[in-house]
Design an enzyme around this catalytic site. Structure first.
Site: not given
Ligand code: 13P
Length: 255
Positions: A93, A165
């Site tokens: 992550h 992401e």
């Molecule tokens: P948010 O949905 O709060 O933007 O977070 C995304 C995230 O990092 C999920 O792993």
């Protein structure tokens, strides 16, 4: 392919709060054959929640673990310890990469440790705002994707889930910093093209690709209909039961 709706709770909820949440969500949602609902609580919650869980409705993910199974590694928990408790683990992550300085080499070892311990890794990749501004998105995606997969065999790649992401779209409060379906489609295509080039067309089709970054009930439908997107990795909205269950409802409708 199933649709994956994964809630990353990050460092939120005590064991008691997590238990109450899980109890409520299990009451509120049905058994979905085509939708895999997963929550990733803190490590401390995993053991008690695994006992409380109706696995047919909700599955558990770890948010992180160390790549060595046992030994002199003060403060760590391992994938070996999580074996049997969770079905998935988030690996790489951006908060691990940038706050805890995890690099692609370490992330690759974690992906391998996860698979070795029968846990499907959710490999997170994504460019920062400045990398995007400098036109480096394609290189970052390729490096993080192939780097993260570099310690596993070709026959194991389809056990991995990839989550795109974009760092700039995480926890965003401004509309300008929310990814558009077109921006996501472009990167998801890069991911599948890279997988196809290195591992072949079959693997490229089999690997689920999730999107994460400020997902809400209002944009979940648009994101889930982006070609090649098989699910969502949700932070903030997964902490609010009504929002998380609304997103599951959207996924059901889109399916
Ligand atoms: P948010 O949905 O709060 O933007 O977070 C995304 C995230 O990092 C999920 O792993």
């Amino acid at each position: 392919m199933k649709t994956y709706i994964v809630g990353n709770w990050k460092l939120n909820f005590t064991v008691g709060e997590a238990s109450v949440y899980l109890h409520k969500i299990q009451k509120k949602i049905a058994n979905y054959r085509d939708i895999e609902v997963v929550v990733a609580p803190t490590a401390l919650c995993l053991q008690p929640l695994s006992l409380q869980l109706e696995r047919s409705k909700v599955r558990l993910a770890a948010q992180n673990a160390f790549y060595r199974d046992f030994g002199a590694f003060t403060g760590e928990i391992s994938f070996a310890e999580l074996n049997g408790l969770v079905d998935y683990a988030i690996v790489g992550h951006s908060e691990r990469r940038y706050i805890f300085h995890e690099d692609d080499k370490m992330i690759a070892k974690k992906v391998a440790a996860s698979i070795r311990n029968k846990i499907r890794p959710i490999l997170c990749i994504g460019e920062t705002e400045s990398e995007r501004a400098f036109g480096e998105t394609a290189d970052v995606i390729r490096d993080q994707l192939l780097g993260g997969l570099s310690e596993i065999g070709e026959d194991e790649v389809s056990k991995v889930l990839v989550a795109y992401e974009p760092v700039w779209a995480i926890s965003s409060t401004k509309d300008a910093k929310i990814a558009t379906p077109d921006e996501i489609a472009e990167v998801v295509k890069m991911i599948r093209d890279n997988l196809k080039e290195i591992y072949g067309a079959k693997v490229a089709e089999e690997v689920p690709v999730l999107f994460g970054g400020s997902v809400k009930p209002t944009n979940a439908g648009a994101y889930l209909t982006v070609p090649g997107v098989n699910g969502l990795l949700i932070g903030g909205a997964s902490l609010i039961l009504s929002q998380f269950t609304d997103i599951i409802e959207v996924a059901k409708r889109v399916k």
